[in-house]
Design an enzyme around this catalytic site. Structure first.
Site, PDB file in Angstrom:
ATOM      1  N   SER A 135       0.832  -1.227   0.148  1.00  0.00           N
ATOM      2  CA  SER A 135      -0.079   0.105   0.029  1.00  0.00           C
ATOM      3  C   SER A 135       0.707   1.098   0.130  1.00  0.00           C
ATOM      4  O   SER A 135       1.997   1.103   0.450  1.00  0.00           O
ATOM      5  CB  SER A 135      -1.005   0.092   1.239  1.00  0.00           C
ATOM      6  OG  SER A 135      -1.610   1.244   1.385  1.00  0.00           O
ATOM      7  N   TYR A 148      -2.913  -1.562   9.915  1.00  0.00           N
ATOM      8  CA  TYR A 148      -2.981  -2.016   8.483  1.00  0.00           C
ATOM      9  C   TYR A 148      -1.778  -1.383   7.950  1.00  0.00           C
ATOM     10  O   TYR A 148      -0.946  -2.013   7.358  1.00  0.00           O
ATOM     11  CB  TYR A 148      -4.279  -1.306   7.999  1.00  0.00           C
ATOM     12  CG  TYR A 148      -4.166  -1.480   6.363  1.00  0.00           C
ATOM     13  CD1 TYR A 148      -4.604  -2.663   5.722  1.00  0.00           C
ATOM     14  CD2 TYR A 148      -3.602  -0.541   5.605  1.00  0.00           C
ATOM     15  CE1 TYR A 148      -4.703  -2.969   4.635  1.00  0.00           C
ATOM     16  CE2 TYR A 148      -3.955  -0.542   4.136  1.00  0.00           C
ATOM     17  CZ  TYR A 148      -4.486  -1.718   3.655  1.00  0.00           C
ATOM     18  OH  TYR A 148      -4.153  -2.031   2.335  1.00  0.00           O
TER      19      TYR A 148
END
Length: 240
Positions: A135, A148
């Site tokens: 990400s 996350y």
């Protein structure tokens, strides 16, 4: 890499970015084996003609189910795409340990476990690739999803070290870093999301051109800012 005729194992391939990757990779002439955990999505992917291995990779049994489903078949490409984010914001409520554990397994342990179990198979191929989907938050975290961000940063570090280890072999390691993409996981979060189709297209382009990183969409801007001033990039992202 020329994807024509390549056998690709794609985790999380029944929805979101993964499903779009599967469709576009098949359009390139690749043979797809995808994983999924939701019966309805598995059935839908099978109806599209995809081979699906049912496996919940958010626990230790998931990787074993994938290996069993492969039944010793060789693969040319492993794409670790499956991922999740758990609510982990102490400003709102204490996080649930069970959700945290599932996130850690799916985002970190499962990719590493699959890479380890499939390394000999990949080494035996004339040309092979490992694609780890992290990400933009692996570069600089936001304040709203620390767990996350931490898992994606961990997989980013692992990818960089693995690439160095495999230098000079036939296995290329690509890290794909999407921005906020319009999927079920990001429903109700933010705006100006990238379409999953375009995200998949940019990842596949990086696979074909042999890049080390696929900085997708607005991650290109974040990467540029970080290269000039890591502190500025972190300061911007931590506002969210």
């Amino acid at each position: 890499m020329n994807l024509q005729g390549k056998t690709i194992l794609l985790t999380g391939g029944t929805d979101g970015i993964g499903l779009r990757l599967a469709r576009q990779l098949r359009g390139k002439g690749a043979l797809l084996i995808v994983t999924g955990r939701t019966p309805e999505r598995i059935a839908a992917a099978q109806a599209e003609g995809f081979e699906v291995i049912a496996a919940d990779l958010a626990g230790p049994e998931g990787a074993e189910a994938v290996i069993a489903g492969l039944a010793g078949r060789p693969i040319d490409v492993l794409i670790n795409n499956a991922g999740m984010g758990a609510a982990h914001d102490f400003r709102e409520a204490p996080p649930l340990e069970a959700d945290d554990e599932r996130t850690l397994w799916l985002n970190v342990h499962a990719p590493i476990r699959l890479i380890g179990r499939l390394m000999d198979t990949l080494r035996a191929r004339p040309e092979a690739m490992i694609v780890n989907v992290t990400s933009g938050l692996a570069i600089a975290p936001n304040a709203g999803s620390p767990l996350y961000c931490a898992t994606k940063a961990a997989l980013r570090s692992y990818s960089m070290a693995l690439r160095a280890q495999l230098k000079g072999t036939g296995i290329h390691v690509l890290e794909a870093m999407p921005p906020l993409v319009d999927t079920a996981m990001t429903a109700g979060r933010g705006s100006n999301k990238l379409s999953p189709e375009e995200c998949a297209r940019q990842i596949i382009s990086a696979m074909e051109s042999g890049k080390d990183e696929a900085n997708v969409g607005m991650v290109k801007v974040l990467r540029a800012v970080y290269s000039v001033s890591p502190a500025l990039a972190r300061s911007i992202m931590l506002r969210f």
